[in-house]
Design a protein around this motif. Structure first.
Motif, PDB file in Angstrom:
ATOM      1  N   VAL A  19       2.887  -1.714   8.510  1.00  0.00           N
ATOM      2  CA  VAL A  19       2.811  -3.131   8.151  1.00  0.00           C
ATOM      3  C   VAL A  19       1.761  -3.839   9.010  1.00  0.00           C
ATOM      4  N   THR A  20       1.728  -3.511  10.301  1.00  0.00           N
ATOM      5  CA  THR A  20       0.736  -4.114  11.192  1.00  0.00           C
ATOM      6  C   THR A  20      -0.676  -3.762  10.751  1.00  0.00           C
ATOM      7  N   ARG A  21      -0.864  -2.544  10.296  1.00  0.00           N
ATOM      8  CA  ARG A  21      -2.196  -2.110   9.880  1.00  0.00           C
ATOM      9  C   ARG A  21      -2.687  -2.795   8.615  1.00  0.00           C
ATOM     10  N   LEU A  22      -1.801  -3.517   7.914  1.00  0.00           N
ATOM     11  CA  LEU A  22      -2.263  -4.311   6.778  1.00  0.00           C
ATOM     12  C   LEU A  22      -3.158  -5.456   7.240  1.00  0.00           C
ATOM     13  N   TRP A  23      -2.976  -5.867   8.504  1.00  0.00           N
ATOM     14  CA  TRP A  23      -3.738  -7.002   9.023  1.00  0.00           C
ATOM     15  C   TRP A  23      -4.799  -6.608  10.040  1.00  0.00           C
ATOM     16  N   THR A  24      -4.590  -5.506  10.738  1.00  0.00           N
ATOM     17  CA  THR A  24      -5.557  -5.138  11.776  1.00  0.00           C
ATOM     18  C   THR A  24      -5.580  -3.628  11.966  1.00  0.00           C
ATOM     19  N   GLU A  71      -6.692  -2.538  14.942  1.00  0.00           N
ATOM     20  CA  GLU A  71      -6.681  -2.420  16.396  1.00  0.00           C
ATOM     21  C   GLU A  71      -5.515  -1.530  16.831  1.00  0.00           C
ATOM     22  N   THR A  80       0.831  -1.199   0.000  1.00  0.00           N
ATOM     23  CA  THR A  80       0.000   0.000   0.000  1.00  0.00           C
ATOM     24  C   THR A  80       0.868   1.252   0.000  1.00  0.00           C
TER      25      THR A  80
END
Length: 447
Positions: free
Chosen positions: A115-120, A122, A2
């Protein structure tokens, strides 16, 4: 990939220019070294302010606000902050590895967040991504730096600086603006510079235990909703510093305050809400609440770590720390338990007032506060051979002093000179001073 991940990766590449500083810092010519260290980042800032807003480079680095302004102000601020810290490193003695750790933990931490926000989505997991990636980036940067410069900084110290820096940066991002990287970088750099100046002797076991225990307890406090995300980050950072710079006994006192105080805020919450005396956010402690009750204790830990440099006994600051924590727990229990009973009296006139009135006390609350101070004193007695029964009595007395000062200030200046957090801070300061003065007066420590 992204656009946000690409942008964070591009910022990380710019941040990696910090690895040039340890190389040029060895040059004998100070003027050349300063220009060579700050130059790449100044060039990046100049590029950010002059690049066309319709090109590929602009799109790669642009943050949402940059599109509105037509300038890469985010990149410019990041680069200028890195350049400023580079000048501090070359010209004023900031350690090379501290500088590299600061720049990389912010850049790599931001990448970890995206990178974490690609999956969640939270928030707590995104913050965990920032802390984890920032820690790895800061530690790796320091390892490279010490290899280049021949520095003798050991892995436990490297891990401590990386962890404390990543947690501080995450906290600043949580309570300030998410993208205020220049301010975050400046604060973290100065703080790590301070930590690196302490005569630290950190073992691998100590830092491993500190990281494991504080992270687990921090997550538990957040999961049980006894602390907000900023409050949890503040508690984890304080726990880490207390274990590493103080000792396990110091941490035991601090965690007793967090645990018991958090549960006390939740105790019969609905009833306290009906009375209008409940803490906001369903009793979850925010960063301001945690800092107001713990800042004095943190200063005492830092002072104890630095005490050999000034020829002062660390035991003096141990009594100050224990007194401040005893006051914080005593005041919390006095308020949370005492507020459930009717007919509180104003501490200055003993006149019966409405529950929740600033400076009002009940005898039940006073007993609960005394018990809280006693708990901290008991932990100090068990955890430190140097604190015998007279020392435990000093801790209790300091806690009661702080609890009383809190009530007096609440009845006199709260609401027009300062708020509740300010009163809490002043009360713990009074308790810390009382603990140190009583210990010196009774011959329990030297001055």
């Amino acid at each position: 990939m992204t656009s946000t991940v690409r942008r964070a990766a591009a910022f990380t590449l710019v941040g990696s220019l910090a690895l040039l500083v340890p190389v040029v810092a060895t040059v004998d010519d100070p003027a050349y070294a300063t220009v060579a260290a700050a130059g790449p980042f100044l060039a990046a800032a100049a590029f950010a302010l002059t690049v066309s807003d319709d090109g590929v480079a602009f799109e790669l680095f642009a943050r949402p606000g940059d599109h509105r302004d037509g300038k890469l102000y985010g990149l410019a601020g990041f680069a200028l902050a890195a350049a400023g810290l580079a000048i501090l490193t070359v010209g004023f003695g900031m350690p090379d590895h501290v500088y590299v750790a600061t720049v990389l933990l912010v850049a790599v931490g931001n990448l970890g967040t995206q990178v974490t926000r690609l999956w969640t989505a939270e928030r707590v997991l995104a913050t965990a991504g920032f802390v984890t990636a920032g820690f790895v980036g800061a530690a790796a940067g320091q390892l490279v730096t010490v290899q280049v410069t021949g520095d003798v900084t050991g892995m436990p110290t490297i891990a401590f600086l990386a962890a404390s820096g990543a947690l501080t940066a995450a906290l600043l991002r949580a309570v300030l603006f998410q993208r205020d990287d220049p301010l975050v970088m400046a604060v973290v750099g100065i703080l790590l510079w301070l930590f690196s100046s302490f005569p630290l002797d950190i073992t691998t076991t100590r830092i491993a235990v500190a990281l494991a225990v504080t992270i687990v307890l921090g997550y538990v406090s957040y999961a049980l909703e006894t602390a907000s995300l900023p409050g949890m980050l503040t508690g984890v950072l304080l726990g880490l510093l207390t274990i590493v710079l103080g000792d396990y006994g110091w941490f035991a006192m601090l965690i007793a305050f967090f645990g018991i105080g958090g549960l006390a805020a939740k105790y019969r919450y609905d009833e306290k809400a009906d009375r209008g005396i409940a803490e906001e956010n369903e009793g979850a402690r925010g960063s301001s609440n945690v800092l107001a009750n713990s800042l004095v204790a943190l200063v005492a830990v830092l002072a104890a770590a630095a005490s050999p440099e000034f020829g002062l006994p660390d035991r003096l600051f141990l009594f100050a720390f224990a007194g401040a924590v005893a006051a914080a727990l005593a005041d919390t229990l006095s308020s949370e338990i005492g507020g459930l009973f009717d007919n509180p009296r104003l501490v200055t006139s003993f006149r019966v007032v409405e529950p929740g009135t600033d400076g009002a006390v009940t005898w039940q609350g006073e007993l609960a506060g005394l018990a809280g101070a006693g708990i901290i004193a008991g932990i100090a007695l068990v955890g430190f051979e140097s604190i015998q029964p007279p020392g435990a009595a000093v801790v209790v007395a300091a806690g009661v002093v702080g609890m009383t000062v809190d009530s007096l200030l609440g009845a006199t200046i709260e609401g027009w000179l300062c708020g509740n957090q300010g009163v809490n801070l002043l009360a713990t300061l009074a308790a810390a001073i009382a603990g140190g003065v009583l210990a010196v007066a009774l011959g329990l420590t030297a001055l």
